[in-house]
Enzyme design. Structure first.
Site, PDB file in Angstrom:
ATOM      1  N   TYR A 194       0.932  -0.982  -0.174  1.00  0.00           N
ATOM      2  CA  TYR A 194       0.108  -0.181  -0.095  1.00  0.00           C
ATOM      3  C   TYR A 194       0.777   1.355  -0.048  1.00  0.00           C
ATOM      4  CZ  TYR A 194      -2.936   3.604   1.939  1.00  0.00           C
ATOM      5  OH  TYR A 194      -3.761   4.710   2.336  1.00  0.00           O
ATOM      6  N   LYS A 211       1.115   4.270  -2.877  1.00  0.00           N
ATOM      7  CA  LYS A 211       0.627   5.654  -2.636  1.00  0.00           C
ATOM      8  C   LYS A 211       2.065   6.691  -3.071  1.00  0.00           C
ATOM      9  CE  LYS A 211      -3.359   5.388  -0.807  1.00  0.00           C
ATOM     10  NZ  LYS A 211      -4.648   6.334  -1.825  1.00  0.00           N
TER      11      LYS A 211
HETATM   12  N1  NAP Z   1      -8.596   6.491   6.648  1.00  0.00           N
HETATM   13  C1  NAP Z   1      -7.371   6.682   6.785  1.00  0.00           C
HETATM   14  O1  NAP Z   1      -6.503   6.607   7.747  1.00  0.00           O
HETATM   15  C2  NAP Z   1      -6.440   7.107   5.641  1.00  0.00           C
HETATM   16  C3  NAP Z   1      -4.953   7.618   5.720  1.00  0.00           C
HETATM   17  C4  NAP Z   1      -4.368   7.968   4.576  1.00  0.00           C
HETATM   18  C5  NAP Z   1      -4.985   8.069   3.171  1.00  0.00           C
HETATM   19  N2  NAP Z   1      -6.261   7.401   3.139  1.00  0.00           N
HETATM   20  C6  NAP Z   1      -6.625   7.465   1.569  1.00  0.00           C
HETATM   21  O2  NAP Z   1      -7.885   8.072   1.580  1.00  0.00           O
HETATM   22  C7  NAP Z   1      -8.698   7.687   0.519  1.00  0.00           C
HETATM   23  C8  NAP Z   1     -10.117   7.104   1.033  1.00  0.00           C
HETATM   24  O3  NAP Z   1      -9.970   6.102   2.228  1.00  0.00           O
HETATM   25  P1  NAP Z   1     -10.984   6.207   3.575  1.00  0.00           P
HETATM   26  O4  NAP Z   1     -10.202   6.031   4.533  1.00  0.00           O
HETATM   27  O5  NAP Z   1     -12.214   7.269   3.191  1.00  0.00           O
HETATM   28  O6  NAP Z   1     -11.637   4.619   3.242  1.00  0.00           O
HETATM   29  P2  NAP Z   1     -13.196   4.187   3.025  1.00  0.00           P
HETATM   30  O7  NAP Z   1     -14.135   4.766   4.045  1.00  0.00           O
HETATM   31  O8  NAP Z   1     -13.282   2.724   3.295  1.00  0.00           O
HETATM   32  O9  NAP Z   1     -13.893   4.551   1.760  1.00  0.00           O
HETATM   33  C9  NAP Z   1     -12.969   3.767   0.625  1.00  0.00           C
HETATM   34  C10 NAP Z   1     -14.049   4.039  -0.571  1.00  0.00           C
HETATM   35  O10 NAP Z   1     -13.391   3.473  -1.883  1.00  0.00           O
HETATM   36  C11 NAP Z   1     -14.172   2.745  -2.346  1.00  0.00           C
HETATM   37  N3  NAP Z   1     -13.512   1.801  -3.009  1.00  0.00           N
HETATM   38  C12 NAP Z   1     -12.987   0.693  -2.513  1.00  0.00           C
HETATM   39  N4  NAP Z   1     -12.279  -0.065  -3.387  1.00  0.00           N
HETATM   40  C13 NAP Z   1     -12.933   0.378  -4.733  1.00  0.00           C
HETATM   41  C14 NAP Z   1     -12.574   0.162  -6.124  1.00  0.00           C
HETATM   42  N5  NAP Z   1     -11.767  -0.903  -6.600  1.00  0.00           N
HETATM   43  N6  NAP Z   1     -13.038   0.663  -6.969  1.00  0.00           N
HETATM   44  C15 NAP Z   1     -13.910   1.817  -6.832  1.00  0.00           C
HETATM   45  N7  NAP Z   1     -14.022   2.318  -5.478  1.00  0.00           N
HETATM   46  C16 NAP Z   1     -13.639   1.690  -4.479  1.00  0.00           C
HETATM   47  C17 NAP Z   1     -15.349   2.261  -1.583  1.00  0.00           C
HETATM   48  O11 NAP Z   1     -16.626   2.111  -1.998  1.00  0.00           O
HETATM   49  P3  NAP Z   1     -17.070   0.566  -2.436  1.00  0.00           P
HETATM   50  O12 NAP Z   1     -16.802  -0.642  -1.503  1.00  0.00           O
HETATM   51  O13 NAP Z   1     -18.620   0.922  -2.881  1.00  0.00           O
HETATM   52  O14 NAP Z   1     -16.231   0.575  -3.820  1.00  0.00           O
HETATM   53  C18 NAP Z   1     -15.295   3.508  -0.488  1.00  0.00           C
HETATM   54  O15 NAP Z   1     -16.307   4.702  -1.203  1.00  0.00           O
HETATM   55  C19 NAP Z   1      -7.741   6.012   0.087  1.00  0.00           C
HETATM   56  O16 NAP Z   1      -7.288   6.645  -1.066  1.00  0.00           O
HETATM   57  C20 NAP Z   1      -6.960   5.926   1.465  1.00  0.00           C
HETATM   58  O17 NAP Z   1      -5.889   5.205   0.866  1.00  0.00           O
HETATM   59  C21 NAP Z   1      -6.690   6.974   4.333  1.00  0.00           C
END
Ligand code: NAP
Length: 255
Positions: free
Chosen positions: A160, A164
């Site tokens: 991961y 990124k």
């Molecule tokens: N949360 C953290 O601590 C954190 C930290 C650093 C960066 N990020 C980044 O922030 C972004 C959002 O993450 P989040 O934390 O908000 O996660 P989240 O709440 O789990 O949401 C993930 C979203 O991505 C969609 N998704 C997953 N796999 C997919 C695929 N193959 N194709 C299309 N859509 C897909 C999911 O919907 P479906 O299941 O309907 O597809 C959901 O809408 C990501 O890029 C993550 O790497 C998060």
């Protein structure tokens, strides 16, 4: 004058992974600032809930079920957006996956393929397709949701972190190449935020305590705390910024 710099009225924005978490918060914020939303993720149910929230506060949104690991699905997202709205002004590459937690030496080839296909190749293909439309208009904003993990690898999240770091370079490469067409490409690198994606970390009291204890702000982020930066980067308020990733990590990198 300065308030208007943040205005997104009439802009068409695609936000991938907008059915929940950070993507949902960005979509809601964009709508509040006047944008029309294209909500994209795999499952229609979650997207519809976000669409209803937007519509109930007077905004406009459509849902296009999309799998970011499937090039045909990505093509469909762009084609359907163009059919409905006729243009694309803002793209947020937010969707990401991480099916593996553990020593990277144990990560299988299929884990590598899944993570790279969704987090990196998907963002690359969508940026290319949308970038061509933005070149025609001579304007546009692309925002990649990166991660603190791109800068400092997260233990247990090796592939991961690699994906990124690649996304960070996608930001720089396209910023360099598309600036001449008035297209800005930037990123946001969140630290730990309370979403489904990271529940294995903040849902474990011991890990959460450890993370929080070394954060200068003394807490993890809520999804809406990433949305303001996304509005800034999509608006004229950031008109001279391109090729950068803004870190929103509660001070993690200086701890
Ligand atoms: N949360 C953290 O601590 C954190 C930290 C650093 C960066 N990020 C980044 O922030 C972004 C959002 O993450 P989040 O934390 O908000 O996660 P989240 O709440 O789990 O949401 C993930 C979203 O991505 C969609 N998704 C997953 N796999 C997919 C695929 N193959 N194709 C299309 N859509 C897909 C999911 O919907 P479906 O299941 O309907 O597809 C959901 O809408 C990501 O890029 C993550 O790497 C998060």
């Amino acid at each position: 004058m300065y308030k208007e710099m943040f205005d997104l009225s009439g802009k068409v924005a695609i936000v991938t992974g907008s059915s929940r978490g950070i993507g949902e918060a960005i979509a809601l914020a964009y709508s509040e600032f006047g944008a029309k939303l294209v909500l994209a993720s795999r499952k229609l149910e979650g997207l519809n809930t976000v669409r209803e929230k937007i519509e109930s506060s007077g905004g406009e949104a459509i849902c296009i079920p999309t799998h970011m690991g499937d090039p045909t699905s990505i093509e469909n997202l762009v084609a359907e957006t163009m059919k409905y709205f006729g243009t694309i002004d803002i793209l947020v590459n937010n969707a990401a996956t991480n099916p593996f937690f553990g020593p990277t030496i144990e990560a299988s080839e299929s884990v590598w393929d899944k993570i790279i296909d969704v987090n990196l190749k998907g963002a690359f293909l969508l940026t290319k397709a949308v970038g061509k439309i933005m070149i025609e208009k001579n304007e546009g904003c692309i925002i990649n949701i990166c991660s603190e993990a791109a800068i400092r690898p997260m233990p247990g999240l090796g592939v991961y972190s690699i994906s990124k770091a690649g996304l960070d370079m996608i930001t720089k490469v396209f910023a360099q190449e598309l600036g001449q067409y008035g297209i800005r490409v930037n990123g946001i690198a969140p630290g730990l935020a309370q979403t489904k994606f990271s529940k294995a970390l903040w849902g474990n009291e011991e890990i959460k305590k450890m993370v929080v204890s070394r954060l200068p702000l003394g807490r993890i982020a809520q999804p809406h705390e990433i949305a303001g930066t996304a509005v800034f980067l999509a608006s004229r308020a950031s008109s001279f910024i391109t090729g950068h990733t803004i870190v929103a990590d509660g001070g993690s990198l200086v701890s």
